[in-house]
Scaffold this active site. Structure first.
Site, PDB file in Angstrom:
ATOM      1  N   HIS A   1       6.158   6.418  -1.089  1.00  0.00           N
ATOM      2  CA  HIS A   1       7.022   5.327  -1.210  1.00  0.00           C
ATOM      3  C   HIS A   1       6.059   4.229  -0.556  1.00  0.00           C
ATOM      4  CE1 HIS A   1       7.850   6.005   2.776  1.00  0.00           C
ATOM      5  NE2 HIS A   1       8.092   4.585   3.021  1.00  0.00           N
TER       6      HIS A   1
ATOM      7  N   HIS B   1       0.807  -1.334   0.044  1.00  0.00           N
ATOM      8  CA  HIS B   1       0.006  -0.119   0.017  1.00  0.00           C
ATOM      9  C   HIS B   1       0.792   1.420   0.046  1.00  0.00           C
ATOM     10  CE1 HIS B   1       1.202  -0.482   4.290  1.00  0.00           C
ATOM     11  NE2 HIS B   1       0.900   0.731   4.197  1.00  0.00           N
TER      12      HIS B   1
END
Length: 166
Positions: free
Chosen positions: A117, A39
């Site tokens: 990220h 995620h």
């Protein structure tokens, strides 16, 4: 309970990230998030007793519709490898706006600058291989508020609420 707000990933994005994880697995070892756990975190809230303010912040997201997101590059924070995200003003505005609202609602978030990220591996041990992430793009259509639990030695994420971007 431990909470965070995040963007779930498309199957194509997950495929690209699993490809990069496979390169890392062949070159060393570490703690690799399972495919379904990949995620993009927008805000980590930590341990929270009352989830209502967090749910309200996610529900209050406004001013954005669905927007594209593209994986781009690989980097490291010490022993953590991550996949990057192509510069994206819509994503940045959404994340920073959500973080500001959460702070106004009393949450203490990290003060270091937000760097979008996706974690590929933690506690990495091994030689540094040439890691690439295949091109993958997706459309972000929803933001989720997730609970993180450790159950039988496995990290499990449970969606508590979400906001559709229209």
């Amino acid at each position: 309970m431990r909470l965070f707000a995040a963007i779930g990933l498309s199957p194509a994005a997950e495929d690209a990230l699993v490809y990069a994880q496979d390169i890392l697995r062949r070159a060393g070892r570490g703690s690799f998030p399972r495919r379904e756990m990949l995620h993009l975190t927008l805000a980590f809230l930590g341990e929270v007793e009352d989830i209502a303010p967090a749910e309200a912040a996610v529900a209050a997201l406004r001013g954005t519709g669905p927007f594209p997101l593209t994986l781009e590059g690989v980097g490291r924070f010490g022993d953590t490898w991550w996949a990057g995200i192509r510069e994206n003003p819509a994503l940045e505005a959404l994340a920073l706006g959500l973080q500001a609202d959460l702070r106004r609602r009393g949450f203490f978030l990290e003060t270091r600058p937000w760097l979008p990220h996706i974690t590929l591996v933690r506690r990495w041990q091994g030689e540094a291989p040439q890691v690439t992430v295949p091109h993958a793009s997706m459309v972000v259509r929803q933001i989720s508020l997730l609970r993180s639990d450790q159950i039988d030695g496995k990290r499990i994420y449970t969606e508590l609420s979400h906001k559709s971007l229209r």
